[in-house]
Design a protein around this motif. Sequence first.
Motif, PDB file in Angstrom:
ATOM      1  N   ILE A  90       0.834  -1.205   0.058  1.00 15.74           N
ATOM      2  CA  ILE A  90       0.128   0.122  -0.008  1.00 15.74           C
ATOM      3  C   ILE A  90       0.851   1.172  -0.062  1.00 15.74           C
ATOM      4  CG2 ILE A  90      -1.547   1.366   1.271  1.00 15.74           C
ATOM      5  CD1 ILE A  90      -2.534  -1.578   2.366  1.00 15.74           C
ATOM      6  N   ASP A 162      19.891 -29.572 -26.985  1.00  9.01           N
ATOM      7  CA  ASP A 162      19.167 -30.672 -27.683  1.00  9.01           C
ATOM      8  C   ASP A 162      19.005 -31.609 -26.592  1.00  9.01           C
ATOM      9  OD1 ASP A 162      17.559 -31.804 -29.121  1.00  9.01           O
ATOM     10  OD2 ASP A 162      19.101 -32.480 -30.703  1.00  9.01           O
TER      11      ASP A 162
ATOM     12  N   LEU B  22      -3.883  -2.059   8.655  1.00 10.27           N
ATOM     13  CA  LEU B  22      -3.946  -2.119   7.040  1.00 10.27           C
ATOM     14  C   LEU B  22      -5.142  -1.392   6.808  1.00 10.27           C
ATOM     15  CD1 LEU B  22      -3.171  -5.854   6.443  1.00 10.27           C
ATOM     16  CD2 LEU B  22      -1.931  -3.773   5.774  1.00 10.27           C
ATOM     17  N   SER B  26      -5.187   1.567   4.069  1.00  5.32           N
ATOM     18  CA  SER B  26      -5.788   1.375   2.856  1.00  5.32           C
ATOM     19  C   SER B  26      -6.790   2.434   2.339  1.00  5.32           C
ATOM     20  CB  SER B  26      -6.714  -0.068   2.603  1.00  5.32           C
ATOM     21  OG  SER B  26      -7.681  -0.067   3.369  1.00  5.32           O
ATOM     22  N   SER B  30      -4.961   5.375   0.241  1.00  7.70           N
ATOM     23  CA  SER B  30      -5.501   4.996  -1.226  1.00  7.70           C
ATOM     24  C   SER B  30      -5.272   5.704  -2.322  1.00  7.70           C
ATOM     25  CB  SER B  30      -7.129   4.832  -0.816  1.00  7.70           C
ATOM     26  OG  SER B  30      -7.667   6.055  -0.794  1.00  7.70           O
ATOM     27  N   VAL B  31      -4.929   5.082  -3.369  1.00  7.28           N
ATOM     28  CA  VAL B  31      -4.568   5.740  -4.705  1.00  7.28           C
ATOM     29  C   VAL B  31      -5.989   5.959  -5.252  1.00  7.28           C
ATOM     30  CG1 VAL B  31      -3.284   5.781  -6.776  1.00  7.28           C
ATOM     31  CG2 VAL B  31      -2.418   4.765  -4.677  1.00  7.28           C
ATOM     32  N   GLN B 119      20.056 -31.804 -37.543  1.00  9.34           N
ATOM     33  CA  GLN B 119      19.721 -32.890 -36.385  1.00  9.34           C
ATOM     34  C   GLN B 119      20.113 -32.308 -34.987  1.00  9.34           C
ATOM     35  OE1 GLN B 119      21.942 -36.340 -36.904  1.00  9.34           O
ATOM     36  NE2 GLN B 119      19.897 -37.325 -37.787  1.00  9.34           N
ATOM     37  N   GLY B 120      19.882 -30.775 -34.700  1.00 10.82           N
ATOM     38  CA  GLY B 120      20.268 -30.023 -33.659  1.00 10.82           C
ATOM     39  C   GLY B 120      19.009 -29.859 -32.805  1.00 10.82           C
ATOM     40  N   ALA B 121      19.052 -28.965 -32.202  1.00 16.81           N
ATOM     41  CA  ALA B 121      17.793 -28.620 -31.220  1.00 16.81           C
ATOM     42  C   ALA B 121      16.624 -28.145 -31.898  1.00 16.81           C
ATOM     43  CB  ALA B 121      18.058 -27.556 -30.030  1.00 16.81           C
ATOM     44  N   THR B 126      17.986 -21.690 -32.787  1.00 20.29           N
ATOM     45  CA  THR B 126      18.947 -22.451 -32.824  1.00 20.29           C
ATOM     46  C   THR B 126      19.525 -22.971 -34.262  1.00 20.29           C
ATOM     47  OG1 THR B 126      18.243 -23.387 -30.908  1.00 20.29           O
ATOM     48  CG2 THR B 126      20.395 -24.077 -31.610  1.00 20.29           C
TER      49      THR B 126
END
Lengths: 195, 265
Positions: A90, A162, B22, B26, B30-31, B119-121, B126
């Motif tokens: 707050i 991989d 609290l 509040s 308060s905004v 044949q990679g990732a 990549t």
Amino acid sequence: MRMFIGILICSILTENFVLAKFLGICPFLGVSKKLNTAAGMSIAVTFVMVLATAVTYPLFAYLLVPNGLDYLQTLVFILVIAALVQLVEIILKKFIPPLYEALGIYLPLITTNCAVLGVTILNFTKEYTYAQSIVNSLGSGLGFMLAMILFAGVRERLDSCDCPKFLKGLPITLIAAAIVSLSFTGFSGLADRFF
Amino acid sequence: MTEVLIAVCIVAGIGLIAGIILSAASVALSVPVDPKQELIRDCLPGANCGACGYSGCDGYASALARGIAEQGLCTPGGNETAQKIAEILGTDAASVRQVTAAVKCNGSCEHTDSIFVYQGAKTCATANQLFSGGGKCSFSCIGLGDCAAVCTEDAINISDGIASVDRIKCKGCGKCVTACPKGIIELVGINSAFVSCSSKDKGAITRKNCTAGCIGCMMCVKACEFGAVSVENNLAHINSSICTGCGKCVEACKMNCISILVPCS
């Protein structure tokens, strides 16, 4: 002074909250996907850790202990930390909106984080004084940040490798976390020897 | 008994004090939230897609209410949402251009080929680091689906080696545009003509690499009556804000790489 540096080094490296004590694993795995969110989360955690210690320490030492209510520690700490984080939210929203927006969702997320509760309780187990507790909390938060940022880097690399299909996602993340944690055991004994 | 009472009193007391602080905070701190902001927020679709460039619908609503955001940035909401927002803000409605993502590549398996087996990732990012992904044409879609992975609407499918966009599902948020490492996805206005090729190679090279690539022959430029087509770096581009969708360029293109983006796929 020497002792404070010892506590700081100890809490950052040898007794790292995430990698040696295994507290705060949820945010460690949940928000470490990207470097900037990891940094935001760990700044919020550090901030709340120090603040929570500053408030809970006098409460425990001057209210609970004299009345013989040590056993209510966990309960009271959770209550106080949750209320405190709400209050901080707050206040930040009103007076420091940029910081409020930067911390964003992470601030309410850590109200019941076990790392925050852990640091407040461990300060008493270790019988630290007030100043030592604050330093320990700061160090624990920085240690959390170190672990988060290191691991965010690891995960960004993991994305472009991989790995076998059955390990993809969480399994390989957990294995990587275990290896990072293992490497941190290399720091054990560091603080005892030098400080 | 007294021990229990003390414990209850202390915990309840802490809870009460925290609660009072609290609730006082509040109210005192308060905004004020602009009532316009909440009204605008209710109009927005709530998809939090980020197409407007703000962090979710809440972010855009607050920026609109404070007057620092442009209107008509919400593509998923379309003209209807823009109209409602304009009513709330008391200004003229900014029209939203209906856009859809389109992949500027025709290089499916029947039109082009690869020069090696990758044949990679299995991510385009990549694969792109290794000889631009292994297609004969270095501008072509890699087809490993980085765009499909970021799409929240499940609108992109990888079929026959290239990505294709389902224009019914596509909301035009543009996430795929930034995800594509080749930069070959573009947001194009609906009912506009569109060149589905990104090759900046010379015509002869493009023709050798792919049987459906733009060779920069200028036929479409000559066919267009509105001056919407331009050829730059051996590649035709159609300005979708000028294009009327008459289809003359589609007929003129010998390589069959221009099509009209009708709303359904």
